[in-house]
Design a protein around this motif. Structure first.
Motif, mmCIF file in Angstrom:
data_model
loop_
_atom_site.group_PDB
_atom_site.id
_atom_site.type_symbol
_atom_site.label_atom_id
_atom_site.label_comp_id
_atom_site.label_asym_id
_atom_site.label_seq_id
_atom_site.Cartn_x
_atom_site.Cartn_y
_atom_site.Cartn_z
ATOM 1 N N LEU A 3 0.998 -1.314 0.155
ATOM 2 C CA LEU A 3 0.128 -0.075 -0.299
ATOM 3 C C LEU A 3 1.108 1.537 0.253
ATOM 4 N N LYS A 4 0.725 2.012 -0.682
ATOM 5 C CA LYS A 4 1.427 2.957 -1.000
ATOM 6 C C LYS A 4 0.356 4.617 -0.397
ATOM 7 N N ILE A 5 1.276 4.975 0.425
ATOM 8 C CA ILE A 5 0.851 6.176 1.164
ATOM 9 C C ILE A 5 1.210 7.749 0.440
ATOM 10 N N LYS A 6 0.517 8.789 -0.355
ATOM 11 C CA LYS A 6 1.068 9.730 -0.342
ATOM 12 C C LYS A 6 1.899 10.387 0.293
ATOM 13 N N LYS A 7 2.766 11.411 0.298
ATOM 14 C CA LYS A 7 3.543 11.475 1.213
ATOM 15 C C LYS A 7 2.918 13.316 1.015
ATOM 16 N N GLY A 8 2.285 14.021 1.063
ATOM 17 C CA GLY A 8 1.275 15.240 0.475
ATOM 18 C C GLY A 8 1.805 16.248 1.288
ATOM 19 N N ALA A 9 2.593 17.115 1.050
ATOM 20 C CA ALA A 9 3.011 18.684 1.202
ATOM 21 C C ALA A 9 1.952 18.989 2.535
ATOM 22 N N GLU A 10 2.825 19.188 3.490
ATOM 23 C CA GLU A 10 1.892 20.094 4.845
ATOM 24 C C GLU A 10 1.692 21.408 4.923
ATOM 25 N N PRO A 11 0.433 21.999 4.490
ATOM 26 C CA PRO A 11 0.081 22.899 4.520
ATOM 27 C C PRO A 11 0.644 24.087 6.043
ATOM 28 N N ALA A 12 0.881 24.775 5.827
ATOM 29 C CA ALA A 12 1.440 25.959 7.246
ATOM 30 C C ALA A 12 0.524 26.203 8.221
ATOM 31 N N VAL A 13 -0.212 25.273 8.964
ATOM 32 C CA VAL A 13 -0.721 26.666 9.892
ATOM 33 C C VAL A 13 -0.120 27.120 10.830
ATOM 34 N N ALA A 14 -1.011 28.547 10.255
ATOM 35 C CA ALA A 14 -0.708 30.038 11.053
ATOM 36 C C ALA A 14 -1.421 30.003 12.759
ATOM 37 N N ILE A 15 -1.192 30.203 13.954
ATOM 38 C CA ILE A 15 -1.526 30.271 14.846
ATOM 39 C C ILE A 15 -1.723 31.292 15.292
ATOM 40 N N ASP A 16 -3.213 31.824 15.316
ATOM 41 C CA ASP A 16 -3.654 33.249 16.061
ATOM 42 C C ASP A 16 -2.856 33.623 17.257
ATOM 43 N N MET A 17 -2.069 34.313 17.409
ATOM 44 C CA MET A 17 -1.394 34.559 18.442
ATOM 45 C C MET A 17 -2.065 35.317 19.543
ATOM 46 N N THR A 18 -2.743 36.721 19.158
ATOM 47 C CA THR A 18 -3.630 37.522 19.230
ATOM 48 C C THR A 18 -3.872 37.613 20.818
ATOM 49 N N PRO A 19 -4.915 35.942 21.619
ATOM 50 C CA PRO A 19 -5.932 35.734 22.205
ATOM 51 C C PRO A 19 -4.872 36.205 23.379
ATOM 52 N N MET A 20 -3.463 35.016 23.006
ATOM 53 C CA MET A 20 -2.411 34.977 23.914
ATOM 54 C C MET A 20 -1.438 36.253 24.408
ATOM 55 N N ILE A 21 -1.864 36.710 23.590
ATOM 56 C CA ILE A 21 -0.253 38.175 23.949
ATOM 57 C C ILE A 21 -1.557 39.388 24.676
ATOM 58 N N ASP A 22 -2.847 38.912 24.568
ATOM 59 C CA ASP A 22 -4.044 39.675 24.655
ATOM 60 C C ASP A 22 -3.954 39.253 27.040
ATOM 61 N N ILE A 23 -4.002 37.926 27.051
ATOM 62 C CA ILE A 23 -4.210 37.558 27.997
ATOM 63 C C ILE A 23 -3.031 37.648 28.930
ATOM 64 N N VAL A 24 -1.351 37.561 27.780
ATOM 65 C CA VAL A 24 0.137 38.247 29.184
ATOM 66 C C VAL A 24 -0.645 39.577 29.456
ATOM 67 N N PHE A 25 -1.045 39.594 28.330
ATOM 68 C CA PHE A 25 -0.703 41.468 28.938
ATOM 69 C C PHE A 25 -1.987 41.948 29.975
ATOM 70 N N GLN A 26 -2.477 40.963 29.582
ATOM 71 C CA GLN A 26 -3.586 41.551 31.249
ATOM 72 C C GLN A 26 -3.199 40.974 32.181
ATOM 73 N N LEU A 27 -2.088 39.519 32.718
ATOM 74 C CA LEU A 27 -1.811 39.560 33.698
ATOM 75 C C LEU A 27 -0.699 39.920 33.985
ATOM 76 N N LEU A 28 0.253 40.940 32.902
ATOM 77 C CA LEU A 28 1.507 41.477 33.970
ATOM 78 C C LEU A 28 0.909 43.010 34.279
ATOM 79 N N SER A 29 -0.197 43.403 33.533
ATOM 80 C CA SER A 29 -1.119 44.594 33.726
ATOM 81 C C SER A 29 -1.663 44.756 35.360
ATOM 82 N N PHE A 30 -1.623 42.900 35.797
ATOM 83 C CA PHE A 30 -2.255 43.322 36.951
ATOM 84 C C PHE A 30 -1.108 42.992 37.969
ATOM 85 N N PHE A 31 -0.571 42.227 38.071
ATOM 86 C CA PHE A 31 0.473 41.818 38.578
ATOM 87 C C PHE A 31 1.648 43.344 39.287
#
Lengths: 169, 145
Positions: A3-31
């Protein structure tokens, strides 16, 4: 059958960093906003036994009990320091209103810094309306000395209070 | 005159260094966070002493009583108008200690009094605590340095 499984080129998954940065800034402001800069605090231990010690034959190697009378002026500041006054309030060695260093020198000459100092006992008898910071000054000058290098030489460790005086008394 | 609007090139900012710094700051603040000052009150200005050093190990059963400039006692989230009126709280503390199998002699009363409080009020507070069988007291001061 292989059985041949074709190795296809994986598409680049872009992770949206905006919510994480928002939370980090909120925590930072709190401290940052809750940060409280405080100075170090320390304790002076005093023991106030429930019953008065039994009167017996005094130990000749022990320093006799030391009494320090702290008088107050009408505004609560220190009005006088008297070392070992008589029961009627007269006599004793009087120091000026700011004679804490002289008091320390005198106590050091009485108790030294050895085992006698550890057994020495100081009773503070202060006027009712004396500002509390004067009591701490007295305890500081009686319990030891700190040299320029920060080394602490201990003196009297047993400190207690005489019964409180009546207000205005 | 016509001005041509040219399409600006899309600039991608690398956020990685900023996120790194943010996490480092966050870690710093989390580590220095201390709950020790939770029982402190802004009304209390402690007297300063050069010999006031923090205890080497934390007290097992500390009971903090604060004395304001006007002689009010702050303890356990309550305010008492006189030192004598704090006796009910001290009795409650004694009951809790006994329920935990500890004696009042094990407990240490930490007194945080305002530098301009009357010495008589502090002494009355000590006397009130003595009436509930407490014998160990610590007078708290702030480091002079």
């Amino acid at each position: 059958m292989a059985l041949k499984i074709k190795k296809g080129a994986e598409p680049a998954v872009a992770i949206d960093m905006t919510p994480m940065i928002d939370i980090v800034f909120q925590l930072l402001s709190f401290f940052i906003f809750t940060l409280k800069i405080t100075t170090q605090e320390g304790d002076f231990n005093i023991t106030m036994p429930l019953a008065a010690p039994r009167a017996g034959t005094p130990d000749p190697n022990q320093v006799p009990p030391i009494k320090i009378r702290l008088k107050a002026t009408t505004d609560g500041s220190c009005g006088g320091i008297i070392l070992n006054p008589n029961d009627d309030g007269t006599g004793g060695t009087a120091f000026g209103t700011n004679g804490w260093k002289q008091l320390r020198t005198h106590i050091a000459s009485m108790v030294g810094t050895g085992s006698q100092a550890a057994s020495a006992e100081v009773t503070i008898d202060a006027d009712y309306n004396l500002d509390y910071e004067n009591v701490i000054k007295c305890i500081t000058h009686v319990s030891g000395e700190k040299d320029a290098a920060g080394h602490i030489t201990k003196m009297v460790e047993k400190i207690k209070f005489a019964p409180p005086r009546p207000p205005g008394g | 005159m016509k001005i041509k609007q040219c399409q600006g090139a899309k600039i991608e900012i690398d956020m990685t260094p900023m996120i790194d710094i943010c996490f480092q700051l966050l870690t710093f603040f989390v580590f220095i966070l201390s709950f020790e000052g939770a029982d402190q009150d802004a009304r209390i200005m402690l007297p300063a002493s050069e010999l006031a050093k923090p205890p080497e190990k934390p007290e097992e059963t500390p009971i903090t009583l604060q004395v304001t400039k006007d002689g009010h006692i702050l303890a356990g989230g309550q305010e008492f108008p006189t030192p004598e009126s704090a006796k009910s709280l001290l009795n409650a503390e004694k009951t809790v200690l006994e329920q935990r199998g500890k004696s009042v002699a094990d407990a240490n009363i930490i007194i945080r009094a305002h530098k301009d409080a009357k010495t008589g009020d502090v002494q009355k507070l000590i006397k009130t605590a003595q009436e509930v069988q407490f014998v160990r007291f610590s007078l708290r001061a702030k480091d002079k340095e």
